[in-house]
Design a protein around this motif. Structure first.
Motif, short mmCIF file in Angstrom:
data_model
loop_
_atom_site.label_atom_id
_atom_site.label_comp_id
_atom_site.label_asym_id
_atom_site.label_seq_id
_atom_site.Cartn_x
_atom_site.Cartn_y
_atom_site.Cartn_z
N ASN A 135 -6.81 26.13 -18.57
CA ASN A 135 -5.72 27.07 -18.79
C ASN A 135 -5.57 28.00 -17.59
O ASN A 135 -6.56 28.38 -16.95
CB ASN A 135 -5.97 27.91 -20.03
CG ASN A 135 -6.01 27.06 -21.29
OD1 ASN A 135 -5.16 26.21 -21.48
ND2 ASN A 135 -7.01 27.29 -22.14
N GLY A 161 7.61 23.49 -22.74
CA GLY A 161 7.23 24.90 -22.89
C GLY A 161 8.42 25.78 -23.19
O GLY A 161 9.52 25.31 -23.51
N LYS A 196 1.24 18.10 -17.44
CA LYS A 196 0.33 16.98 -17.28
C LYS A 196 0.70 16.21 -16.02
O LYS A 196 1.88 16.11 -15.65
CB LYS A 196 0.40 16.06 -18.49
CG LYS A 196 -0.11 16.69 -19.79
CD LYS A 196 -0.05 15.70 -20.94
CE LYS A 196 -0.57 16.34 -22.23
NZ LYS A 196 -0.52 15.39 -23.38
N ASN A 220 1.56 31.70 -19.39
CA ASN A 220 0.38 30.92 -19.77
C ASN A 220 0.65 29.45 -19.50
O ASN A 220 1.66 28.90 -19.96
CB ASN A 220 0.06 31.12 -21.25
CG ASN A 220 -0.55 32.47 -21.52
OD1 ASN A 220 -1.63 32.77 -21.04
ND2 ASN A 220 0.15 33.30 -22.28
N LEU A 221 -0.26 28.83 -18.76
CA LEU A 221 -0.09 27.44 -18.35
C LEU A 221 -1.30 26.64 -18.79
O LEU A 221 -2.44 26.99 -18.47
CB LEU A 221 0.08 27.36 -16.83
CG LEU A 221 0.21 25.97 -16.21
CD1 LEU A 221 1.55 25.36 -16.59
CD2 LEU A 221 0.08 26.06 -14.69
N THR A 222 -1.05 25.59 -19.54
CA THR A 222 -2.09 24.63 -19.90
C THR A 222 -1.86 23.38 -19.06
O THR A 222 -0.78 22.79 -19.11
CB THR A 222 -2.04 24.28 -21.40
OG1 THR A 222 -2.22 25.48 -22.16
CG2 THR A 222 -3.13 23.31 -21.76
N ALA A 223 -2.88 23.00 -18.28
CA ALA A 223 -2.70 21.92 -17.32
C ALA A 223 -3.76 20.85 -17.51
O ALA A 223 -4.90 21.14 -17.90
CB ALA A 223 -2.76 22.46 -15.89
N LYS A 231 5.28 30.05 -21.94
CA LYS A 231 4.16 29.12 -22.02
C LYS A 231 4.63 27.77 -21.50
O LYS A 231 5.76 27.36 -21.73
CB LYS A 231 3.68 28.99 -23.47
CG LYS A 231 3.09 30.26 -24.06
CD LYS A 231 2.63 30.04 -25.49
CE LYS A 231 2.03 31.32 -26.08
NZ LYS A 231 1.57 31.11 -27.48
N LEU A 232 3.72 27.08 -20.83
CA LEU A 232 4.06 25.79 -20.25
C LEU A 232 2.86 24.87 -20.36
O LEU A 232 1.72 25.28 -20.11
CB LEU A 232 4.47 25.96 -18.79
CG LEU A 232 5.34 24.86 -18.16
CD1 LEU A 232 6.67 24.78 -18.89
CD2 LEU A 232 5.57 25.16 -16.68
N ASN A 233 3.13 23.63 -20.74
CA ASN A 233 2.09 22.61 -20.82
C ASN A 233 2.44 21.53 -19.81
O ASN A 233 3.48 20.87 -19.92
CB ASN A 233 2.03 22.04 -22.24
CG ASN A 233 0.81 21.18 -22.46
OD1 ASN A 233 0.44 20.38 -21.62
ND2 ASN A 233 0.18 21.33 -23.62
N HIS A 256 -8.84 19.60 -16.65
CA HIS A 256 -8.05 20.26 -17.68
C HIS A 256 -8.51 21.70 -17.85
O HIS A 256 -9.69 22.03 -17.66
CB HIS A 256 -8.15 19.51 -19.02
CG HIS A 256 -9.56 19.35 -19.53
ND1 HIS A 256 -10.17 20.24 -20.37
CD2 HIS A 256 -10.48 18.38 -19.28
CE1 HIS A 256 -11.39 19.83 -20.64
NE2 HIS A 256 -11.61 18.70 -19.99
N ALA A 278 6.22 18.12 -18.36
CA ALA A 278 6.00 19.48 -18.84
C ALA A 278 6.88 19.77 -20.04
O ALA A 278 8.00 19.23 -20.16
CB ALA A 278 6.27 20.50 -17.73
#
Length: 1010
Positions: A686, A608, A630, A665-668, A626-628, A684, A606
């Motif tokens: 948001n 962010g 994987k 906001n999380l992008t996964a 915000k956090l990305n 995948h 992660a």
């Protein structure tokens, strides 16, 4: 004759013993039911117990009711806090009251191994205030199910903890044994009590007054129940080796006012009795210590205690020529002189005075002198404090016995003073003086209880003052150093304006081994923590910024890295491992540069940012960021578990509550996710958390031999017990059978899917609610969608098989379907399928109607079938329908194609079919339109009702918010000197956050699939 009497007596005794064993089983359920009824009727709390037992022998001739593993837990503000947990509650009751009436008369109560945690929160609410108010307006003539005719009670091996946040008071009693006996039915009686506790701790205002003190208290208390007056006079009070004589009275005037007149004094003047109150000295061979000198300890408290008034009090301690030495140690501690007094002559808070006018002690001929006087705490705040001396810690082991294996070294040198009116800052003038230093050199400490020794501790605290004003005092640590094991930490600290504001700044740089945490705090059983934290940070701010909640103006800059972090507990024994974390702090913004870890065989990473982390931790402000994220492979069955015990309790569990102070906001993305029996590839999308709502945006995946796209929301804003959901999906080319058995909702909306094979595409939008088990409440669901069967077949479908059998048309038993599209709506457990057409060779069917989530059906079919396709049974049916029509005066002329109207009712597995001719029944389309109109009207009515409920819920929330805001306006501007509300504990905040995450991942019942 004598033998006969003995025989009868023996038989009678045997019968009585047999009854004593049997009767408890007959009356157990009655008493348990009464207990639970009374508890639920009178207490606003979560109360339960593991088991209940009855015995005629334990308190003969009374019957004993025992509740095992009883607990009382808080609700509302104290949810999650346990007020009382008891291994066994034993109540002795009158036997005949159990057998003959509705009232059970209680004679004695015994608590074995109770743990009590009493709390007064920052709002002044007490967690023991759980009695439900009496809402009746008339005088009740009903009698209570329990009549308290108490004669005795006892507590064995009890542990009591008291936390008073606004009062800044803390107490803990460990291994308490207490008993009392008296006639509680009388207005005037004597209560005989015996009390002992292994340890008693008490602190007030952050100052510890009692620390691990062994306590004995035996006294007779005269009780006047009419006036709530309690009197006592005893010489049997003992604190460690300190004995006290005490007498006086205590009266409960009302809920918040108490009148008291209490005095106490030591019966002898030996120094050894006072010395026993020092835990480090008392805990090791205290009986062998040689002592000299005298000590006197006495005091009194007299007057009224109310929220605005104190009683008068005076407590004095004098020690003269104190001396003690262990016989096997070479040097004594001697020439101990103390003259201390805490007093208030009239109950006016500002007249309180703390006066340690003289303090002197010599260790290895090194003198240490101290003085502390503080008067008028609300007005001039006069202080006169001095500490001067030198202490060589390496010589302490020659004076005092420490725990075996303890090593201690270093020099502490102090020469500090402060004198004057601290309130002088109001006009920026004196008189006030302060100065000096506290120097710590080469501090070293190690013991068997601490695997990582503390060493090389060096720091100098400088105190300076300019202008004779207290607020111009400066306290600084220009350079500090300490090592925990092999991990050094360097730090600085500077404090300005200590009276009006406390402006602080400083820095810290070094390493910290998380194994050391276990040296500082006691972790829960089964919990382990390890890893290395490295940091280099600077900070600056002020107490004023904290009080005014301007956390964005507090400066926090630097870097923090965590390596090889491992955490496990009893709920997650496999634990979570974080191999590498790196973060940069820039005031209220934390940038997560890197995070890599593993949880339940899932590798994740992660990056962010977090905004306002300090405000969130300290004052429950909104955390944004915000956090990305994987991940490679996630098996949610392992994450969430399939424990059957949890499954049985899932119906009564609480749903996951979306945090109210999160805007995230999380992008996964995940390579593979397994849930239940379905594997999702290339996941995948948001995720947004805001306003107590989780919003799912463009979540896409490959599953069930096709593709799926999700959008939706999950919200606990309006309803904490039944969260609102709103979902839409777009499914393409999935396998019908796999989709049907994978999703519970599909089974309800499309029960025909059990009998379908092939590929389908579908679009659906749905609103509704979830229950406490996080499963949909089916009757709350409403929505619409389309189903497009690309290529498939239908077989073993009972309504169709029955139709084929009645008409003797074998082609209808199993039919091939291609490019069949239909539209549907659903609301409150019923699905409306709009008319669609299916062609099977020369046979055409127009189908529409409704079915329920309960598998009931009400379908209309316009069937066009060539007469040549009908078998003998079908022709007999047709001829009968023609005859019926002619008898009704309806002429029917049959052609090559016959138009049947078929009404299907009953259920999917047990259908009822009613046949008629189109010429008789009329147009199916008209009937379907009427059916749809009725469905839509029902849907509109339910939507209106839901809208009304929503409006009421919003109104309730607005009123609650307005009430809270008004309360803050009315109570928020108190004199902070008189009442200081502490900031939220960031450690507790972290614990609550972890609990929330654990709740989301807790084991679920997967026997029902979402």
């Amino acid at each position: 004759m004598a033998k006969k009497i003995l025989k009868i007596s023996g038989i009678t005794l045997l019968v009585l013993l047999l009854l004593a064993f049997i009767l408890p089983f007959f009356f157990k359920d009655k008493i348990v039911a009464l207990v639970k009824t009374e508890v639920n009727k009178n207490l606003n709390a979560k109360v339960d117990f593991k088991d209940a037992s009855l015995s005629f022998f334990r308190h003969f001739p009374r019957v004993s009711l025992a509740l095992e593993d009883l607990y009382i837990a808080g609700v509302d503000h104290f949810k999650g806090d346990t007020l009382l947990q008891v291994k066994e509650l034993d109540v002795a009751v009158n036997l005949w009251s159990v057998i003959g009436g509705d009232q059970i008369k209680v004679h004695a109560v015994n608590l074995e191994s109770p743990t009590i945690h009493a709390i007064v929160d920052k709002e002044g609410r007490a967690n023991w205030d759980i009695a439900l108010p009496d809402t009746s307006t008339s005088v009740s003539t009903d009698t209570a199910a329990f009549n308290i005719a108490l004669k005795q009670y006892a507590i064995t091996n009890g542990n009591i903890r008291y936390d008073d946040v606004p009062g800044n008071m803390y107490a803990q009693i460990t291994r308490l044994d207490h008993s009392g006996s008296g006639d509680f039915t009388q207005d005037l009686f004597t209560l005989q009590t015996k009390t002992s506790a292994e340890k008693v701790d008490f602190s007030y205002g952050g100052v510890p007054y009692l620390n691990a003190v062994k306590t004995i208290l035996n006294t007779d208390i005269g009780i006047n129940t009419n006036e709530s007056i309690y009197t006592f006079d005893t010489d049997d009070v003992q604190l460690n080796e300190l004995k006290l004589n005490t007498k006086g009275s205590f009266q409960l005037v009302n809920d918040s006012s108490y009148k008291m007149d209490i005095s106490f004094k030591t019966p002898d003047n030996t120094f050894k009795s006072i010395l026993s109150l020092i835990p480090a000295v008392y805990s090791t061979e205290f009986d062998k210590i040689q002592t000299k000198g005298t000590a006197a300890f006495e005091g009194m408290v007299k007057g009224m205690y109310t929220p605005t008034q104190l009683p008068a009090f005076n407590v004095a301690l004098q020690v003269k020529d104190g001396f003690f030495q262990y016989p096997d140690l070479p040097k004594p501690v001697q020439n101990i002189q103390v003259d201390a007094k805490l007093s208030n002559p009239d109950g006016v808070t500002d007249h309180t005075a703390i006066e340690v006018s003289r303090g002197h002690i010599e260790m290895d001929n090194e003198p240490f002198d101290f003085k502390f006087i503080f008067r008028n705490p609300e007005t001039i705040k006069y202080i006169d404090a001095v500490a001067k001396g030198r202490l060589d810690l390496s010589k302490l082991t020659q004076l005092v016995k420490l725990e075996k294996g303890t090593q201690l070294g270093g020099i502490i040198h102090a020469d500090v003073f402060a004198k004057g009116n601290m309130s002088a800052i109001e006009n920026q003038s004196g008189p006030f003086t302060a100065g000096g230093f506290l120097d710590v050199q080469s501090l070293n400490y190690a013991s068997p209880a601490i695997p990582q020794p503390v060493k090389n501790g060096n720091m100098r605290i400088n105190i300076t003052n300019e202008g004779g004003v207290a607020d111009q005092t400066n306290i600084s640590i220009p350079a500090g150093h300490i090592e925990f094991g092999a991990n050094p930490v360097d730090f600085t600290l500077n404090l300005l304006k200590p009276v009006t504001d406390i402006i602080f700044s400083g820095s810290a740089k070094g390493k910290f081994d998380l194994n050391t945490v276990q040296q500082l705090v006691t972790l829960e059983p089964g919990t382990s923590l390890s890893g290395m934290v490295e940091g280099d940070v600077t900070f600056a701010g002020s107490n004023k910024l904290v009080e005014e909640e301007k956390y964005d103006q507090i400066k926090l800059n630097g870097t923090v890295a965590v390596n090889n972090l491992k955490y496990a507990d009893k709920d997650y024994p496999e634990g979570v491992a974080i191999s590498r974390t790196s973060a940069t702090m820039n005031n209220d913004v934390i940038t997560l540069n890197e995070l890599r870890g593993n949880f339940k065989k899932t590798n994740f990473s992660a990056i962010g940012t977090l905004n306002n982390a300090i405000g969130y931790a300290m004052n429950d402000e909104t955390l944004s960021g915000k956090l990305n994220v994987k991940a490679d492979k996630m098996n949610l069955n392992d994450w969430m578990g399939t424990d059957t015990a949890t499954a049985e309790a899932s119906a009564s569990s609480d749903p996951f509550l979306v945090p109210g102070k999160i805007n995230f906001n999380l992008t996964a993305a995940a390579d593979e996710v397994v849930y239940d029996k379905v594997t999702y590839k290339n996941v995948h999308g948001n995720l947004q958390l805001a306003n107590e709502t989780v919003t799912l945006q463009q979540l896409q995946t490959e599953a069930l031999d096709g593709t799926i796209a999700f959008n939706g929301t999950y919200s606990t804003l309006r309803n904490k017990q039944q969260p609102d959901i709103s979902i839409s999906y777009d499914v393409k080319n999935v396998d019908v059978q796999k989709a049907f058995f994978a999703f519970n909702t599909v089974q309800q909306l499309m029960p025909i899917g059990r009998f379908l094979g092939g590929k389908l595409s579908s679009q659906l939008s749905m609103n509704g609610k979830l229950g406490g088990d996080m499963m949909p409440l089916l009757n709350s669901l409403t929505g619409e969608g389309t189903l497009f069967l690309i290529d498939g077949f239908l077989k073993k479908f009972q309504p169709l098989e029955k139709l084929a059998s009645s008409l003797n048309v074998s082609e209808l038993k199993e039919i091939s379907l291609k490019d069949v599209k239909n539209y549907f709506e659903f609301d409150h457990g019923k699905v409306l399928v709009k008319p669609f057409t299916v062609k099977v060779n020369d046979i055409e069917m127009e189908i529409g109607g409704t079915h329920g989530f309960d598998q009931s059906i009400n379908y209309l079919v316009n069937l066009k079938v060539p007469r040549s396709k009908l078998g003998s049974q079908g022709n007999n049916l047709l001829n009968g329908l023609v005859t019926q029509a002619n008898n009704k005066g309806i002429p029917v002329k049959l052609g090559e194609t016959v138009n049947f109207n078929v009404v299907m009712t009953g259920s999917m597995t047990n259908p009822n079919l009613k046949y008629d001719l189109k010429e008789v029944a009329g147009d199916v389309k008209t009937q379907l339109q009427e059916q749809a109109k009725e469905f839509v009207q029902t849907k509109v009515d339910s939507a209106k009702a839901a809208l009304k409920d929503t409006a009421q819920a919003i109104k309730k929330e607005l009123l609650k918010s307005a009430e809270e805001e008004l309360r803050k306006k009315l109570l928020g501007n108190k004199d902070t000197a008189a009442s200081i509300t502490p900031a939220p504990n960031p450690v507790k905040k972290a614990e609550e956050t972890l609990k929330g995450i654990k709740g989301l991942l807790k084991k679920k019942d997967t026997t029902s699939k979402n």
